[in-house]
Write an enzyme that holds these catalytic residues in place. Structure first.
Site, short mmCIF file in Angstrom:
data_model
loop_
_atom_site.label_atom_id
_atom_site.label_comp_id
_atom_site.label_asym_id
_atom_site.label_seq_id
_atom_site.Cartn_x
_atom_site.Cartn_y
_atom_site.Cartn_z
CE LYS A 1 66.89 12.94 68.01
NZ LYS A 1 65.49 12.85 68.50
N GLY B 1 65.28 15.07 61.45
CA GLY B 1 64.20 16.01 61.15
C GLY B 1 62.83 15.32 61.06
CB THR B 2 61.64 12.06 62.45
OG1 THR B 2 62.93 11.52 62.22
CG2 THR B 2 60.55 11.07 62.13
CB THR B 3 60.04 16.00 65.46
OG1 THR B 3 60.81 14.99 66.09
CG2 THR B 3 58.94 16.46 66.37
CG HIS C 1 63.78 5.72 62.67
ND1 HIS C 1 63.72 6.99 62.16
CD2 HIS C 1 63.59 5.85 64.01
CE1 HIS C 1 63.47 7.84 63.14
NE2 HIS C 1 63.39 7.19 64.27
CE1 TYR D 1 66.31 19.61 61.06
CE2 TYR D 1 68.28 20.90 60.65
CZ TYR D 1 67.21 20.58 61.45
OH TYR D 1 67.04 21.22 62.65
NE ARG E 1 70.89 18.65 70.28
CZ ARG E 1 72.04 19.25 69.97
NH1 ARG E 1 72.78 19.74 70.94
NH2 ARG E 1 72.45 19.34 68.72
P1 A3P Z 1 69.11 18.92 67.25
O1 A3P Z 1 69.33 17.84 68.24
O2 A3P Z 1 70.32 19.17 66.38
O3 A3P Z 1 68.58 20.17 67.82
P2 A3P Z 1 64.14 13.88 64.89
O4 A3P Z 1 62.89 14.64 64.83
O5 A3P Z 1 64.42 13.06 63.65
O6 A3P Z 1 64.24 13.10 66.14
O7 A3P Z 1 65.32 14.94 64.88
C1 A3P Z 1 65.47 15.83 65.96
C2 A3P Z 1 66.27 17.00 65.48
O8 A3P Z 1 65.44 17.85 64.69
C3 A3P Z 1 66.76 17.82 66.64
O9 A3P Z 1 67.99 18.42 66.22
C4 A3P Z 1 65.65 18.83 66.79
O10 A3P Z 1 66.01 20.00 67.50
C5 A3P Z 1 65.34 19.13 65.33
N1 A3P Z 1 63.99 19.66 65.15
C6 A3P Z 1 62.84 19.24 65.73
N2 A3P Z 1 61.80 19.98 65.32
C7 A3P Z 1 62.30 20.89 64.46
C8 A3P Z 1 61.72 21.97 63.72
N3 A3P Z 1 60.42 22.24 63.80
N4 A3P Z 1 62.54 22.71 62.95
C9 A3P Z 1 63.85 22.46 62.88
N5 A3P Z 1 64.46 21.46 63.54
C10 A3P Z 1 63.70 20.69 64.34
#
Ligand code: A3P
Length: 318
Positions: free
Chosen positions: A63, A65-67, A129, A218, A284
């Site tokens: 959580k 900013g991995t995605t 992770h 992030y 989210r």
């Molecule tokens: P929130 O839950 O605060 O919205 P991960 O990818 O490590 O699982 O982290 C998920 C978090 O990154 C979530 O934060 C998600 O909304 C945010 N996120 C996913 N894609 C994103 C993007 N393209 N730009 C900015 N934030 C992103």
């Protein structure tokens, strides 16, 4: 033998176990809190993975900013494979399907990997992770590069909390109260915690060798994605050419991987990962500072004090 390993772990009195807000117990192994069900995967990753010089490793706490990082690095690396970014696989695949996790996609639970990593064309992009000190030796012994992204711990906590509520609780089991979860978080007891050790491991490695580890934040990526995307490309030794820059390629990469674009794609609104997590739950709010809507002030103070104590002198800013 995997089962014996699991069995011995579960009977080993030396291993400290804790519940958190995720569905699985956590084990403390060498100071790292690892979800019990991922311990075999981490062990298999450590024992079996052979890195190559051309590999790219994305390392994150969940959580953080991995995605987003997966989408960006995949796009930067493969940008010349397509005529235009309109043909990017990112438009029809979730970023987690394009960049596999060692723990969930490759070595989830058995001695036989789910994917043959030798068949992946170079440069291979992987994600993990785990803490820096848990990485397999070959990751450190080769020229394989590591890109790490961190995030304000309170936002990371809230993002994980919401993710867990959505994916791991079905209405029958009750999650703990948020104060209890934050209490444990402040002690470092959370998946892949302690957060300070996770950050410090990669931060120190980056200070030692900035060609090996790129340390990103992030909030900076959100504030100035164009600069960070260029930085990533330079780090990977595939910088944007003057022509690409003039033609707006960097901005196109940023736009393709933006929160609004990815969140609204059909594949991300409806699909699920191989391990059953809803794609939509990776998108989210994508904002900064949402923790104020969840974390009671006294608990925030507790975590902020820990951040100051553990990270204040280490040059990691929030
Ligand atoms: P929130 O839950 O605060 O919205 P991960 O990818 O490590 O699982 O982290 C998920 C978090 O990154 C979530 O934060 C998600 O909304 C945010 N996120 C996913 N894609 C994103 C993007 N393209 N730009 C900015 N934030 C992103």
């Amino acid at each position: 033998n995997h089962d014996e390993f699991k069995e011995s772990i579960s009977h080993n009195q030396d291993i400290i176990k804790e519940n958190t807000w995720v569905s699985s117990l956590l084990y403390e192994i060498n100071g790292c809190w690892i979800p019990a069900k991922l311990v075999p995967a981490v062990t298999n990753f450590q024992n079996q993975f052979q890195a190559k010089d051309s590999d790219i490793m994305l390392a994150t706490m969940p959580k953080s900013g991995t995605t987003w990082l997966k989408a960006l690095v995949f796009t930067i690396t493969n940008r010349n494979l397509f005529q235009t970014l309109d043909q990017s696989p990112l438009l029809s695949s979730n970023p987690h399907a394009l960049v596999p996790f060692f723990e969930y996609d490759i070595y989830p639970s058995s001695n036989t990997p789910l994917m043959n990593v030798d068949e992946i064309p170079s440069p291979r992009i992987f994600s993990t992770h785990i803490h820096f000190q848990c990485l397999p030796a070959s990751v450190l012994d080769t020229k394989c590069r590591i890109i790490y992204i961190y995030r304000d711990p309170l936002d990371q906590f809230v993002s994980h909390w919401c993710f867990a509520l959505e994916n791991f609780y079905d209405g029958k089991t009750k999650p703990p109260i948020i104060e209890e979860a934050l209490e444990k978080y402040s002690k470092g007891i959370h998946p892949f915690g302690p957060f300070w050790d996770h950050m410090l491991g990669y931060s120190k490695a980056s200070s030692k060798d900035s060609n090996k580890v790129l340390f990103l934040k992030y909030e900076v990526l959100k504030a100035d994605p164009v600069s960070v995307v260029k930085k990533i490309a330079e780090f990977l030794e595939i910088p944007f050419s003057p022509e690409e820059e003039i033609n707006g390629m960097v901005e196109e990469v940023v736009k393709l991987c933006s929160f609004d674009n990815l969140k609204n794609l059909e594949v991300n609104r409806n699909g699920r990962t191989n391990y059953g997590v809803k794609h939509s739950s990776f998108f989210r709010k994508g904002g900064i500072g949402d923790w104020v809507n969840y974390v009671p002030p006294t608990m925030a103070e507790l975590v902020l004090n820990v951040m100051e104590e553990k990270l204040g002198g280490a040059g990691i800013s929030f």
